[in-house]
Design an enzyme around this catalytic site. Structure first.
Site, mmCIF file in Angstrom:
data_model
loop_
_atom_site.group_PDB
_atom_site.id
_atom_site.type_symbol
_atom_site.label_atom_id
_atom_site.label_comp_id
_atom_site.label_asym_id
_atom_site.label_seq_id
_atom_site.Cartn_x
_atom_site.Cartn_y
_atom_site.Cartn_z
ATOM 1 N N PRO A 44 37.871 59.561 46.899
ATOM 2 C CA PRO A 44 36.692 59.785 47.481
ATOM 3 C C PRO A 44 35.890 61.145 47.332
ATOM 4 C CG PRO A 44 37.790 59.372 49.220
ATOM 5 C CD PRO A 44 38.589 59.107 48.160
ATOM 6 N N CYS A 45 35.710 61.861 46.176
ATOM 7 C CA CYS A 45 35.331 63.254 46.176
ATOM 8 C C CYS A 45 33.943 63.278 46.732
ATOM 9 C CB CYS A 45 35.665 63.857 44.888
ATOM 10 S SG CYS A 45 34.938 62.809 43.293
#
Length: 174
Positions: free
Chosen positions: A143-144
């Protein structure tokens, strides 16, 4: 697997599906999810997959990736927990450290690039964390989108700032 390792003769199967974020391409190797790419142009997504997995034999096979696509799409509808799928991570030691740290950020929370850099077990600057986020080919599962600027602002996202805002809003509402 580290960047630059030979992946020739490897077969990776992929499929495409519409989502609330646009078209999603999911690719699966024998080790797990090798890519989740999001965009608006199927041809561009396929080119991106070929560039990111050089030497691999890519086969479009919706049936082989159907379970992964269903899981990812369901998560987009109700993002309450981490997306739990086996991942085939490929990157430098620094990228791998950043990606593992990203996976520890709880759904609905964010961290700044600098704060994340300080938590790593390898030396990294905020800019290097940003570069690792940009190199991430596994959207959502790594989850950047949960990494923001130190002032709380939304900055770049490999799949577009509009999608980053949408993902953060989905998680905040869950």
């Amino acid at each position: 697997m580290t960047q630059g390792q030979n992946i020739s003769a490897e077969t990776i199967r992929y499929g495409l599906a519409p989502t609330s974020l646009g078209t999603m391409l999911a690719a699966v190797s024998s080790r797990g999810i090798a890519a989740i790419l999001i965009g608006d142009d199927v041809a561009a997504l396929t080119r991106e997959l070929r560039r990111s997995l050089p030497g691999a034999t890519l086969i479009e096979d919706d049936l082989a990736v159907a379970a992964a696509i269903v899981t990812i799409a369901a998560w987009l509808d109700t993002p309450r927990a981490p997306l739990d799928l086996p991942l085939d991570l490929r990157g430098s030691d620094q990228e791998l450290a950043v990606w593992e740290a990203l996976r520890t950020i709880p759904v609905g929370e964010t961290r700044s690039y600098g704060a994340l850099a300080k938590r790593l077990n390898v030396p990294a600057t905020a800019q290097e964390v940003g570069a690792a986020c940009a190199a991430n080919r596994i959207a959502i599962a790594i989850p950047c989108h949960r990494v923001i600027k130190a002032d709380g602002g939304i900055s770049g996202y490999r799949w577009g700032v509009r999608r980053k805002r949408r993902l953060l809003a989905l998680e905040a509402a869950a």
